[in-house]
Design a protein around this motif. Structure first.
Motif, PDB file in Angstrom:
ATOM      1  N   MET A 177       0.833  -1.205   0.000  1.00 42.27           N
ATOM      2  CA  MET A 177       0.000   0.000   0.000  1.00 42.27           C
ATOM      3  C   MET A 177       0.873   1.263   0.000  1.00 42.27           C
ATOM      4  N   THR A 178       0.455   2.219  -0.798  1.00 38.59           N
ATOM      5  CA  THR A 178       1.254   3.438  -0.912  1.00 38.59           C
ATOM      6  C   THR A 178       1.201   4.254   0.375  1.00 38.59           C
ATOM      7  N   ILE A 179       2.342   4.795   0.751  1.00 37.32           N
ATOM      8  CA  ILE A 179       2.352   5.794   1.819  1.00 37.32           C
ATOM      9  C   ILE A 179       2.199   7.138   1.130  1.00 37.32           C
ATOM     10  N   TYR A 180       1.078   7.784   1.327  1.00 42.91           N
ATOM     11  CA  TYR A 180       0.784   9.022   0.611  1.00 42.91           C
ATOM     12  C   TYR A 180       1.269  10.222   1.424  1.00 42.91           C
ATOM     13  N   LEU A 181       2.276  10.883   0.897  1.00 40.82           N
ATOM     14  CA  LEU A 181       2.828  12.065   1.592  1.00 40.82           C
ATOM     15  C   LEU A 181       2.769  13.278   0.658  1.00 40.82           C
ATOM     16  N   ASP A 182       1.605  13.454   0.030  1.00 40.74           N
ATOM     17  CA  ASP A 182       1.464  14.565  -0.908  1.00 40.74           C
ATOM     18  C   ASP A 182       0.134  15.288  -0.694  1.00 40.74           C
ATOM     19  N   HIS A 183      -0.191  15.501   0.572  1.00 43.53           N
ATOM     20  CA  HIS A 183      -1.488  16.123   0.907  1.00 43.53           C
ATOM     21  C   HIS A 183      -1.569  17.580   0.492  1.00 43.53           C
ATOM     22  N   ALA A 184      -0.412  18.224   0.246  1.00 43.34           N
ATOM     23  CA  ALA A 184      -0.476  19.610  -0.235  1.00 43.34           C
ATOM     24  C   ALA A 184      -0.903  19.636  -1.701  1.00 43.34           C
ATOM     25  N   ALA A 185      -0.731  18.509  -2.399  1.00 46.89           N
ATOM     26  CA  ALA A 185      -1.166  18.440  -3.807  1.00 46.89           C
ATOM     27  C   ALA A 185      -2.661  18.190  -3.857  1.00 46.89           C
ATOM     28  N   THR A 186      -3.092  17.177  -3.164  1.00 48.48           N
ATOM     29  CA  THR A 186      -4.534  16.927  -3.048  1.00 48.48           C
ATOM     30  C   THR A 186      -4.774  15.883  -1.971  1.00 48.48           C
ATOM     31  N   THR A 187      -6.044  15.755  -1.579  1.00 45.13           N
ATOM     32  CA  THR A 187      -6.417  14.764  -0.564  1.00 45.13           C
ATOM     33  C   THR A 187      -7.586  13.956  -1.101  1.00 45.13           C
ATOM     34  N   SER A 188      -7.829  12.803  -0.501  1.00 46.69           N
ATOM     35  CA  SER A 188      -8.995  12.014  -0.923  1.00 46.69           C
ATOM     36  C   SER A 188     -10.226  12.575  -0.214  1.00 46.69           C
ATOM     37  N   ALA A 189     -11.346  12.597  -0.917  1.00 50.62           N
ATOM     38  CA  ALA A 189     -12.575  13.085  -0.275  1.00 50.62           C
ATOM     39  C   ALA A 189     -12.991  12.094   0.815  1.00 50.62           C
ATOM     40  N   ARG A 190     -13.288  12.602   1.988  1.00 51.58           N
ATOM     41  CA  ARG A 190     -13.628  11.696   3.082  1.00 51.58           C
ATOM     42  C   ARG A 190     -15.068  11.199   2.958  1.00 51.58           C
ATOM     43  N   GLU A 191     -15.302  10.075   3.618  1.00 48.02           N
ATOM     44  CA  GLU A 191     -16.583   9.383   3.481  1.00 48.02           C
ATOM     45  C   GLU A 191     -17.781  10.287   3.813  1.00 48.02           C
ATOM     46  N   GLU A 192     -17.678  11.040   4.896  1.00 43.53           N
ATOM     47  CA  GLU A 192     -18.805  11.910   5.285  1.00 43.53           C
ATOM     48  C   GLU A 192     -19.113  12.923   4.191  1.00 43.53           C
ATOM     49  N   VAL A 193     -18.057  13.365   3.502  1.00 41.72           N
ATOM     50  CA  VAL A 193     -18.217  14.350   2.427  1.00 41.72           C
ATOM     51  C   VAL A 193     -18.954  13.702   1.254  1.00 41.72           C
ATOM     52  N   LEU A 194     -18.502  12.507   0.892  1.00 40.07           N
ATOM     53  CA  LEU A 194     -19.136  11.810  -0.230  1.00 40.07           C
ATOM     54  C   LEU A 194     -20.607  11.545   0.072  1.00 40.07           C
ATOM     55  N   GLN A 195     -20.892  11.119   1.291  1.00 44.54           N
ATOM     56  CA  GLN A 195     -22.289  10.846   1.673  1.00 44.54           C
ATOM     57  C   GLN A 195     -23.136  12.101   1.555  1.00 44.54           C
ATOM     58  N   ALA A 196     -22.573  13.234   1.980  1.00 45.73           N
ATOM     59  CA  ALA A 196     -23.337  14.487   1.938  1.00 45.73           C
ATOM     60  C   ALA A 196     -23.561  14.948   0.498  1.00 45.73           C
ATOM     61  N   MET A 197     -22.624  14.637  -0.399  1.00 47.95           N
ATOM     62  CA  MET A 197     -22.725  15.093  -1.791  1.00 47.95           C
ATOM     63  C   MET A 197     -23.702  14.252  -2.609  1.00 47.95           C
ATOM     64  N   TRP A 198     -23.761  12.978  -2.273  1.00 41.44           N
ATOM     65  CA  TRP A 198     -24.438  11.989  -3.092  1.00 41.44           C
ATOM     66  C   TRP A 198     -25.866  12.385  -3.514  1.00 41.44           C
ATOM     67  N   ALA A 226       4.505   8.190  -2.022  1.00 44.27           N
ATOM     68  CA  ALA A 226       4.132   9.272  -2.939  1.00 44.27           C
ATOM     69  C   ALA A 226       4.442  10.612  -2.299  1.00 44.27           C
ATOM     70  N   CYS A 227       5.356  11.366  -2.910  1.00 44.65           N
ATOM     71  CA  CYS A 227       5.608  12.723  -2.430  1.00 44.65           C
ATOM     72  C   CYS A 227       5.859  13.605  -3.637  1.00 44.65           C
ATOM     73  N   SER A 228       6.458  14.760  -3.448  1.00 50.78           N
ATOM     74  CA  SER A 228       6.541  15.704  -4.551  1.00 50.78           C
ATOM     75  C   SER A 228       7.870  16.447  -4.506  1.00 50.78           C
TER      76      SER A 228
END
Ligand code: PLP
Length: 383
Positions: free
Chosen positions: A1-22, A317-319
């Motif tokens: 599994m990738t260690i994602y260290l590029d949060h300044a580039a973008t982040t994954s949408a969190r579950e609560e956000v997706l539920q609210a958008m749906w 993953a970094c930048s």
């Protein structure tokens, strides 16, 4: 599994956000501008989202303009404010370390006949409020200084700068895209008139952002059409995205203090570990006045690009700088601005931590990085 260290580039949408958008892709698909019943639910959601965002930055809901992201919010602020104030003056002040969304807008203003002063920073990426004051001229109409830098993480003394800019009668914009979710964005204590944020840096969706516009601040639109967002941002509103932005921002705010403390601890372990274990590594940005999850360096002998390709192959993953520069071989304008030579400015390495990172991730990277840099240094020496 990738260690994602590029949060300044973008982040994954969190579950609560997706539920609210749906729902707004489904049953509640109506156009908020429609007069019939299908428009009601999205219209109400839009206004709830506006109130939610306003609550976090402590402004009135009517002072929030939703946009198609951070770039658009920055463009609207810089182009819109300067053009609206053209009758009062044609000078703008910004800094050499801004994101290109601000710098390219400033260059566009120059093509339109404005004069722009690009204030330098010091070696830590800090902008001196006195330097801003000195750069201001009697006809300065707008000053734009970012709250926190995306490449080197340095946090600017925005409140101090804001106080003096506004006392001189100019409008003050801050790009808070990287600061959102990490720092308090209270517009009164920041003394700003315009503030940009973007959803995808705070675990919300891509392509949606917001601009805070202090009531009474003159602003020309940059998009023309249906007059949505009080005529400041025409175009049918991205209702799911806007709902996602508001939920992401409110969640980030409720968790901010605890998460910032956790990330600061991980960041400091990462910074300390890299400086200790990787010969020829140097911190970029301010040691203390920096974003909680932000670790950035330059290396003496190896390019950032080659390190990040090797880290990628090892599952990290970094930048090498900002995401917008990825793939570009130009040296970073921010690293040049803090005094690195063009050659060293290609050796940037940025690791930005976020919600899902753990102390184990930091340890794994610290195990990997010294070997990678050592191998690349040897290869560079015999080339
Ligand atoms: N401003 C800063 C400081 C950023 O880091 C970014 C994105 O990298 C932007 C503006 C642009 O935001 P967006 O990607 O939402 O257009």
């Amino acid at each position: 599994m990738t260690i994602y260290l590029d949060h300044a580039a973008t982040t994954s949408a969190r579950e609560e956000v997706l539920q609210a958008m749906w729902p707004f892709f489904g049953d509640a698909y109506g156009n908020p501008s429609s007069v019939h019943g299908e428009g009601n639910v999205p219209k109400q959601a839009l206004e709830r989202a506006r109130a939610g965002v306003a609550g976090v930055i402590r402004c009135r809901p009517g002072e929030i303009v939703f946009t198609g992201g951070g770039t658009e919010a920055d463009n609207l602020a810089v182009l819109g404010a300067a053009r609206a104030l053209r009758h009062r003056g044609s000078h703008v002040v910004t800094t050499q370390i801004e994101h290109h969304a601000v710098l390219r807008s400033a260059e566009q203003l120059e093509r339109e006949g404005f004069r722009v002063t690009y204030v330098p920073s010091d070696r830590d990426g800090l902008v001196d409020p006195d330097a801003i004051q000195r750069a201001m001229e009697p006809d300065t109409v707008l000053v734009s200084v970012m709250l926190a830098n995306n490449e080197i993480g340095t946090i600017q003394p925005i409140s101090e700068i804001g106080k003096l800019v506004r006392s001189r009668g100019a409008l003050f914009h801050t790009d808070a895209v990287q600061a959102a979710g990490m720092m308090a964005l209270d517009i009164e204590s920041l003394h700003v008139d315009l503030l940009s944020i973007s959803a995808h840096k705070i675990y919300g969706p891509k392509g949606v952002g917001a601009l805070y516009v202090r009531r009474g601040s003159p602003l020309d639109p940059v998009l023309f059409g249906g007059e949505q967002e009080r005529g400041l941002r025409s175009g049918t509103e991205n209702v799911p995205g806007i709902v996602g932005l508001a939920v992401a921002l409110m969640l980030a705010e409720s968790e901010r203090e605890a998460e910032a403390a956790r990330l600061t601890d991980l960041r400091d372990r990462l910074i300390g570990g890299v400086l200790d274990r990787v010969p020829g590594s140097h911190l970029t940005g301010h040691r203390v006045r920096r974003l909680p999850g932000h670790a950035s360096f330059y290396l003496d002998r190896v390019s950032g690009e080659s390190v990040l390709v090797n880290l990628d192959m090892a599952g990290v993953a970094c930048s090498s700088g900002s995401a917008c520069r990825a793939g570009s071989t130009d040296p970073s304008h921010v690293l040049i601005a803090i005094g690195l030579t063009p050659a060293l400015a290609k050796n940037g390495l940025r690791m930005t931590l976020g919600r899902e990172n753990t102390a184990q991730d930091v340890e794994s990277v610290l195990q990997l990085l010294p070997g990678i840099v050592e191998e690349l240094s040897v290869a560079a020496a015999i080339r």
